[in-house]
Design an enzyme around this catalytic site. Structure first.
Site, PDB file in Angstrom:
ATOM      1  N   ARG A 105       0.886  -1.182   0.000  1.00 54.60           N
ATOM      2  CA  ARG A 105       0.000   0.000   0.000  1.00 54.60           C
ATOM      3  C   ARG A 105       0.911   1.215   0.000  1.00 54.60           C
ATOM      4  O   ARG A 105       1.719   1.391   0.922  1.00 54.60           O
ATOM      5  CB  ARG A 105      -0.891  -0.019   1.235  1.00 54.60           C
ATOM      6  N   HIS A 132      -7.338   0.696  -6.361  1.00 52.97           N
ATOM      7  CA  HIS A 132      -7.491  -0.230  -5.230  1.00 52.97           C
ATOM      8  C   HIS A 132      -8.102  -1.525  -5.792  1.00 52.97           C
ATOM      9  O   HIS A 132      -9.258  -1.858  -5.517  1.00 52.97           O
ATOM     10  CB  HIS A 132      -8.401   0.405  -4.170  1.00 52.97           C
ATOM     11  N   GLN A 135      -9.802  -4.261  -3.601  1.00 50.61           N
ATOM     12  CA  GLN A 135     -11.118  -3.830  -3.126  1.00 50.61           C
ATOM     13  C   GLN A 135     -12.172  -4.101  -4.209  1.00 50.61           C
ATOM     14  O   GLN A 135     -13.228  -4.677  -3.932  1.00 50.61           O
ATOM     15  CB  GLN A 135     -11.075  -2.327  -2.802  1.00 50.61           C
ATOM     16  N   ASP A 227     -17.400   6.368  -1.255  1.00 56.49           N
ATOM     17  CA  ASP A 227     -16.098   6.311  -0.571  1.00 56.49           C
ATOM     18  C   ASP A 227     -15.889   7.684   0.071  1.00 56.49           C
ATOM     19  O   ASP A 227     -16.594   8.657  -0.283  1.00 56.49           O
ATOM     20  CB  ASP A 227     -15.017   6.007  -1.636  1.00 56.49           C
ATOM     21  N   CYS A 267     -16.426   0.995   0.729  1.00 59.59           N
ATOM     22  CA  CYS A 267     -15.201   0.225   0.943  1.00 59.59           C
ATOM     23  C   CYS A 267     -14.745   0.273   2.393  1.00 59.59           C
ATOM     24  O   CYS A 267     -14.027  -0.614   2.843  1.00 59.59           O
ATOM     25  CB  CYS A 267     -14.094   0.747   0.035  1.00 59.59           C
ATOM     26  N   ARG A 295     -13.214  -9.280   1.394  1.00 57.32           N
ATOM     27  CA  ARG A 295     -11.804  -8.984   1.102  1.00 57.32           C
ATOM     28  C   ARG A 295     -10.960 -10.230   1.387  1.00 57.32           C
ATOM     29  O   ARG A 295     -10.062 -10.570   0.624  1.00 57.32           O
ATOM     30  CB  ARG A 295     -11.315  -7.816   1.969  1.00 57.32           C
TER      31      ARG A 295
END
Ligand code: CP
Ligand code: NVA
Length: 310
Positions: A105, A132, A135, A227, A267, A295
């Site tokens: 990340r 992402h 995700q 988001d 998310c 996830r």
């Protein structure tokens, strides 16, 4: 997908994504009945490196590697100093000598591209300023479970045209899921991503739409996704963004314009009362918690596909 990097949601084909969904479903069911499943990561090590905070990605990647029989090494920026204590390419070359895959990340997407250039081991994007993809994989898996198929269904993203929206657009384009992204002016998704999604959509038949009208955008949506307005690293803009995003909150009023059986997605982490209200996030039609659980299952499938079977 053996040995491949996964930096973008466009790095996967529809058949590969659907195969991952089948595998994730099997892993999910086996975990539910506490049945031991195969351990394709037996003897494999995976470095999971974070330049930014995380709850979901951190826990789900660590558990995913362990449950598949592998060994995770979790690293934080405070320890590693990626690009500060040590050059990105040197960190990549070191990790490459010890581990079988690198999950990272990062702030700048270019950091991932550089790591992938210098490491033989596959590099997996655990969030950058561009995408992402892990995700998006879990999100489309969540919808695939709900609807039985995602092709021809309609997802609308309302909010910031940033990393999460980018990967959703791309994976929807791959899978033939119609995707509308509604943002305030100036917060549209990056043009290169939109063009890439449109290009991919020519093959799958997905309709990809970018608009500044949230009400019209949710009108035919089967799922409405949002988001945070100020992503990690953009906190200094939070106050300005609160003003700019007025009218883009996912709340009961906006959802009155959507079909009555619409589901809502996030998310997480959520900034409750900003991009989404408590009422909507906590509603029975909110998939946020299922997405978070998924996830784990989706990333297990991804790791097994990239690292398993040798
Ligand atoms: N959705 C997500 O990636 O959460 P974290 O930032 O907690 O990992
Ligand atoms: N867009 C958000 C997603 C967090 C999972 C961020 O980058 O902070």
């Amino acid at each position: 997908m053996r040995g491949r990097d996964f930096l973008s949601a466009a790095d996967i084909s529809a058949d590969e994504a659907l195969a991952l969904f089948e595998l994730a479903k099997r892993y999910k069911e086996q975990r539910r009945v506490k049945q031991k499943h195969e351990t394709p990561l037996n003897g494999k090590t995976v470095a999971v490196l974070f330049q930014k905070p995380s709850l979901r990605t951190r826990v789900t990647f660590e558990l995913a590697v362990c449950e598949l029989g592998g060994y995770p090494v979790i690293l934080t920026q405070a320890e590693v100093g990626l690009g500060q204590r040590e050059a990105v390419k040197d960190v990549a070359r070191n990790l490459d000598r010890w581990v079988d895959a690198i999950v990272a990340r990062v702030f700048a997407h270019e950091t991932l591209v550089e790591m992938a250039e210098w490491a033989q081991a596959p590099v997996i994007n655990a969030l950058s300023d561009l995408e992402h993809p892990c995700q998006a994989l879990a999100d489309l898996f969540t919808l695939w479970e709900l609807w039985g198929d995602v092709r021809g269904h309609r997802l609308t993203f309302v909010g910031d045209g940033f990393n999460v929206a980018h990967s959703l657009m791309l994976l929807c384009a791959v899978l033939g899921t119609h995707c509308t992204v509604a943002t305030p002016k100036g917060y549209e998704p990056k043009e290169t991503i939109v063009q890439k999604a449109l290009e991919i959509a020519k093959v799958s038949g997905a309709q990809i739409v970018v608009t500044n009208d949230p009400v019209e955008a949710v009108r035919n949506a089967e799922a409405v996704y949002t988001d945070v307005w100020a992503s990690m690293g953009l906190e200094a803009e939070a106050e300005k963004r609160r003003k700019d995003f007025a009218g883009f909150q996912v709340n009961s009023e906006l959802l009155r314009n959507a079909p009555s059986n619409v589901v809502v997605m996030h998310c997480l982490p959520a900034h409750r009362g900003e991009e989404i209200t408590d009422e909507v996030l906590d509603a029975p039609f909110s998939l946020a918690w299922e997405q978070a659980e998924n996830r784990l299952h989706a990333q297990k499938a991804l790791l097994a596909a990239i690292l398993g079977g040798e």
